[in-house]
Write a protein that holds these residues in place. Structure first.
Motif, PDB file in Angstrom:
ATOM      1  N   ARG A  48      -3.201  23.168  42.093  1.00 52.10           N
ATOM      2  CA  ARG A  48      -3.796  23.795  40.870  1.00 52.10           C
ATOM      3  C   ARG A  48      -4.984  24.427  41.198  1.00 52.10           C
ATOM      4  NH1 ARG A  48      -1.860  19.190  38.257  1.00 52.10           N
ATOM      5  NH2 ARG A  48      -3.750  18.668  38.134  1.00 52.10           N
ATOM      6  N   GLN A  49      -6.131  23.584  42.097  1.00 48.11           N
ATOM      7  CA  GLN A  49      -7.434  24.212  42.307  1.00 48.11           C
ATOM      8  C   GLN A  49      -7.277  25.680  43.100  1.00 48.11           C
ATOM      9  OE1 GLN A  49      -9.968  21.141  43.442  1.00 48.11           O
ATOM     10  NE2 GLN A  49     -11.364  21.801  41.750  1.00 48.11           N
ATOM     11  N   ARG A  50      -6.476  25.518  43.964  1.00 51.67           N
ATOM     12  CA  ARG A  50      -6.153  26.748  44.743  1.00 51.67           C
ATOM     13  C   ARG A  50      -5.767  27.932  43.786  1.00 51.67           C
ATOM     14  NH1 ARG A  50      -3.100  24.588  50.323  1.00 51.67           N
ATOM     15  NH2 ARG A  50      -3.028  22.693  49.249  1.00 51.67           N
ATOM     16  N   ILE A  51      -4.845  27.479  43.172  1.00 50.43           N
ATOM     17  CA  ILE A  51      -4.364  28.762  42.050  1.00 50.43           C
ATOM     18  C   ILE A  51      -5.450  29.247  41.240  1.00 50.43           C
ATOM     19  CG2 ILE A  51      -2.765  29.277  40.354  1.00 50.43           C
ATOM     20  CD1 ILE A  51      -1.502  29.166  42.860  1.00 50.43           C
ATOM     21  N   ALA A  52      -6.321  28.200  40.724  1.00 48.85           N
ATOM     22  CA  ALA A  52      -7.438  28.778  39.903  1.00 48.85           C
ATOM     23  C   ALA A  52      -8.448  29.602  40.807  1.00 48.85           C
ATOM     24  CB  ALA A  52      -8.015  27.595  39.418  1.00 48.85           C
ATOM     25  N   ILE A  53      -8.623  29.296  42.160  1.00 51.14           N
ATOM     26  CA  ILE A  53      -9.511  30.032  42.786  1.00 51.14           C
ATOM     27  C   ILE A  53      -8.897  31.351  43.320  1.00 51.14           C
ATOM     28  CG2 ILE A  53     -10.457  30.211  45.263  1.00 51.14           C
ATOM     29  CD1 ILE A  53     -10.660  26.950  45.192  1.00 51.14           C
ATOM     30  N   ALA A  54      -7.354  31.579  43.436  1.00 48.07           N
ATOM     31  CA  ALA A  54      -6.985  32.729  43.541  1.00 48.07           C
ATOM     32  C   ALA A  54      -7.048  33.717  42.323  1.00 48.07           C
ATOM     33  CB  ALA A  54      -5.240  32.574  43.883  1.00 48.07           C
ATOM     34  N   ARG A  55      -7.113  32.920  41.197  1.00 49.31           N
ATOM     35  CA  ARG A  55      -7.094  33.713  39.640  1.00 49.31           C
ATOM     36  C   ARG A  55      -8.409  34.131  39.901  1.00 49.31           C
ATOM     37  NH1 ARG A  55      -5.008  30.109  35.007  1.00 49.31           N
ATOM     38  NH2 ARG A  55      -6.749  28.902  35.695  1.00 49.31           N
ATOM     39  N   VAL A  56      -9.480  33.477  40.134  1.00 50.18           N
ATOM     40  CA  VAL A  56     -10.958  33.954  40.146  1.00 50.18           C
ATOM     41  C   VAL A  56     -11.140  35.144  41.212  1.00 50.18           C
ATOM     42  CG1 VAL A  56     -13.298  33.502  40.620  1.00 50.18           C
ATOM     43  CG2 VAL A  56     -11.734  31.792  38.973  1.00 50.18           C
ATOM     44  N   LEU A  57     -10.676  34.850  42.412  1.00 53.36           N
ATOM     45  CA  LEU A  57     -10.792  35.923  43.490  1.00 53.36           C
ATOM     46  C   LEU A  57     -10.100  37.188  42.957  1.00 53.36           C
ATOM     47  CD1 LEU A  57      -9.602  33.910  46.455  1.00 53.36           C
ATOM     48  CD2 LEU A  57     -11.691  34.988  46.351  1.00 53.36           C
ATOM     49  N   LEU A  58      -8.986  36.967  42.285  1.00 57.04           N
ATOM     50  CA  LEU A  58      -8.447  38.410  41.726  1.00 57.04           C
ATOM     51  C   LEU A  58      -9.484  39.039  40.370  1.00 57.04           C
ATOM     52  CD1 LEU A  58      -5.862  40.087  42.014  1.00 57.04           C
ATOM     53  CD2 LEU A  58      -4.757  39.052  39.933  1.00 57.04           C
ATOM     54  N   LYS A  59      -9.879  38.112  39.703  1.00 56.41           N
ATOM     55  CA  LYS A  59     -10.662  38.730  38.696  1.00 56.41           C
ATOM     56  C   LYS A  59     -12.107  39.603  39.424  1.00 56.41           C
ATOM     57  CE  LYS A  59     -13.092  37.245  34.409  1.00 56.41           C
ATOM     58  NZ  LYS A  59     -13.587  36.195  33.730  1.00 56.41           N
ATOM     59  N   ASN A  60     -12.771  39.067  40.345  1.00 54.07           N
ATOM     60  CA  ASN A  60     -13.645  39.579  40.894  1.00 54.07           C
ATOM     61  C   ASN A  60     -14.832  40.140  40.030  1.00 54.07           C
ATOM     62  OD1 ASN A  60     -14.887  40.651  43.402  1.00 54.07           O
ATOM     63  ND2 ASN A  60     -14.176  42.635  43.045  1.00 54.07           N
ATOM     64  N   ALA A  61     -15.245  39.023  39.244  1.00 54.12           N
ATOM     65  CA  ALA A  61     -16.428  39.176  38.203  1.00 54.12           C
ATOM     66  C   ALA A  61     -17.728  39.257  39.065  1.00 54.12           C
ATOM     67  CB  ALA A  61     -16.477  38.123  37.152  1.00 54.12           C
ATOM     68  N   PRO A  62     -19.016  39.829  38.477  1.00 52.71           N
ATOM     69  CA  PRO A  62     -20.022  39.955  39.137  1.00 52.71           C
ATOM     70  C   PRO A  62     -20.735  38.726  39.110  1.00 52.71           C
ATOM     71  CG  PRO A  62     -20.154  41.106  37.039  1.00 52.71           C
ATOM     72  CD  PRO A  62     -18.728  40.679  37.136  1.00 52.71           C
ATOM     73  N   ILE A  63     -20.488  37.624  38.148  1.00 46.11           N
ATOM     74  CA  ILE A  63     -21.275  36.601  37.836  1.00 46.11           C
ATOM     75  C   ILE A  63     -20.005  35.206  38.339  1.00 46.11           C
ATOM     76  CG2 ILE A  63     -22.295  34.887  36.448  1.00 46.11           C
ATOM     77  CD1 ILE A  63     -23.473  37.113  35.069  1.00 46.11           C
ATOM     78  N   LEU A  64     -20.503  34.114  39.169  1.00 49.11           N
ATOM     79  CA  LEU A  64     -19.375  33.315  39.490  1.00 49.11           C
ATOM     80  C   LEU A  64     -19.816  31.976  39.304  1.00 49.11           C
ATOM     81  CD1 LEU A  64     -16.663  32.913  40.757  1.00 49.11           C
ATOM     82  CD2 LEU A  64     -17.868  32.981  42.961  1.00 49.11           C
TER      83      LEU A  64
END
Length: 426
Positions: A314-330
């Motif tokens: 689940r955590q890897r899927i969440a990381i993939a989701r954030v990688l795809l979002k590519n927001a300026p603040i993480l």
């Protein structure tokens, strides 16, 4: 109706409360079934659920008694009306006061009234019965939102990514008017592109700070500025579009893996989705996934909250989701806590790439995951007690050095040399 309807309304409200309690207990026991079996306490849980069921049945029996008495009473009244009207009409016809046609019409009208009264009573009773259930639900769903956009709020623009926490005051509301003070005048400036790590004991306020940045709560005092814009004066949608977050307790939607990952960027192509999957090292298990309906890979559904996946998956899927979002603040809140060391090390390389050019706030108890960041900030009881780089904080010999030493060097990064280990011993 004047007698029974108010009583049916009251008992239906009590029944709604009892039903909610019964359902809550059953769901609570079922969702924690592993814990119950681990402690071999199934009998007590059965009694716990049965008590709620019995409480619910008490209200059901009260309702059925009222309905039965109402039904019997209505039948007796209608019977008395029919017999009385028929007797009067026959008596009047016998004395030739009315014709036979009037007698027939009178009895027909009584029969019609009998059926209509029965229908009206049951419809009104059913309406007021349901009012109790509706009122119980309205208490939950009709509450006014506590976090609202300001009038004429504008969309947040993030050209640089500077974050300023200016004299924050915040406390959680608790029962009976009590409150728990979390921050009282906390100030912190994060420069554009700076990567900071938040460290502290549980309850120190680390996750609360991230929640305030996302405006899940409003501060009671002070301001939070992003590139000079007060987050209370911008739209919540634009604010959260500019922030990517990976949480410790990752929850997935009961949809396909593709839909869950694409949630970070709804218009992303399949190629971009798969690229994010590979960068998060989720491709090692996705191709082997099959759901009960035979859907495979990215098309497989993950179950409620992602229950069909392990915590690390689940955590890897969440990381993939954030990688795809590519927001300026993480914001990374224990982003790799559920991963084993080998996978964490592999993903850390991708996170390093992801963090390039972004402003990053990382929260972690496992200090090895944040030791290489630009600046580490130690929070204790809502106050910043230490700040500096990894080496500087070790040299101070304060809370951070104590926490690092307790981890016994078990998570030393590959860039940490023996000189630091000697400093710990010293």
């Amino acid at each position: 109706m004047r007698y029974f309807v108010p009583r049916l309304r009251d008992v239906s409200m009590a029944q709604a409360d009892a039903r909610a309690q019964m359902t809550g207990r059953v769901v609570d026991s079922y969702s924690n079934i592993q814990t119950i079996k681990l402690f071999a306490d199934t009998e007590r849980e059965q009694r716990y659920a049965k008590d709620a069921m019995e409480g619910f049945m008490v209200t059901v029996h009260r309702q059925m008694r009222l309905v039965t008495i109402m039904s019997v009473g209505l039948t007796l009244l209608n019977t008395a009306l029919l017999v009385g009207t028929a007797a009067m009409a026959i008596s009047a016809w016998y004395t030739e006061a009315i014709s036979l046609g009037v007698l027939a019409i009178a009895i027909a009208l009584v029969m019609r009234i009998r059926f209509m009264s029965d229908w009206i009573l049951w419809e009104v009773a059913g309406l007021f019965e349901n009012i109790g259930t509706v009122q119980d639900g309205m208490n939950t769903i009709a509450q006014e939102p506590t976090i609202n956009d300001a009038p004429n709020a504008k969309a947040l623009q993030v050209p640089d990514g500077e974050i300023v926490f200016d004299q924050l005051r915040f406390q959680y509301a608790q029962a009976k008017g009590e409150s728990k003070n979390v921050f009282d005048g906390l100030s912190l400036t994060i420069k554009p592109g700076e990567k900071i790590g938040l460290i502290g004991r549980s309850g120190a306020g680390k996750s609360t700070l991230a929640n305030l940045l996302l405006r899940f709560y409003d501060v009671q005092g002070g301001r939070i500025l992003i590139d000079g814009q007060n987050i209370a004066e911008v739209t919540q949608t634009s604010l959260r579009h500019q922030i990517g977050m990976v949480t410790q307790d990752t929850s997935l939607l009961h949809r396909s893996l593709r839909d869950n990952i694409r949630y970070g960027s709804p218009h992303a192509s399949d190629e971009d989705v798969w690229n994010a999957v590979c960068r998060a090292h989720a491709d090692t298990f996705i191709n082997d996934l099959v759901d009960p309906k035979g859907r495979r890979g990215l098309d497989a559904h993950v179950g409620e909250r992602g229950v069909k996946l392990s915590g690390g998956q689940r955590q890897r899927i969440a990381i993939a989701r954030v990688l795809l979002k590519n927001a300026p603040i993480l914001v990374l809140d224990e982003a790799t806590s559920a991963l084993d060391s080998e996978v964490e090390a592999a993903i850390q390389e991708q996170l390093d790439t992801l963090m390039e050019g972004k402003t990053v706030i990382a929260i972690a108890h496992r200090l090895s995951t944040i030791a290489m960041l630009d600046r580490l900030i130690v929070v204790d009881e809502g106050r910043i007690v230490e700040t500096g780089s990894h080496q500087e904080l070790l040299a101070k010999g304060g809370i951070y050095a104590s926490l690092w030493q307790r981890q016994s060097g078990g998570f030393l990064g590959h860039d940490l040399d023996l000189e630091e280990s000697a400093l710990i011993s010293k």
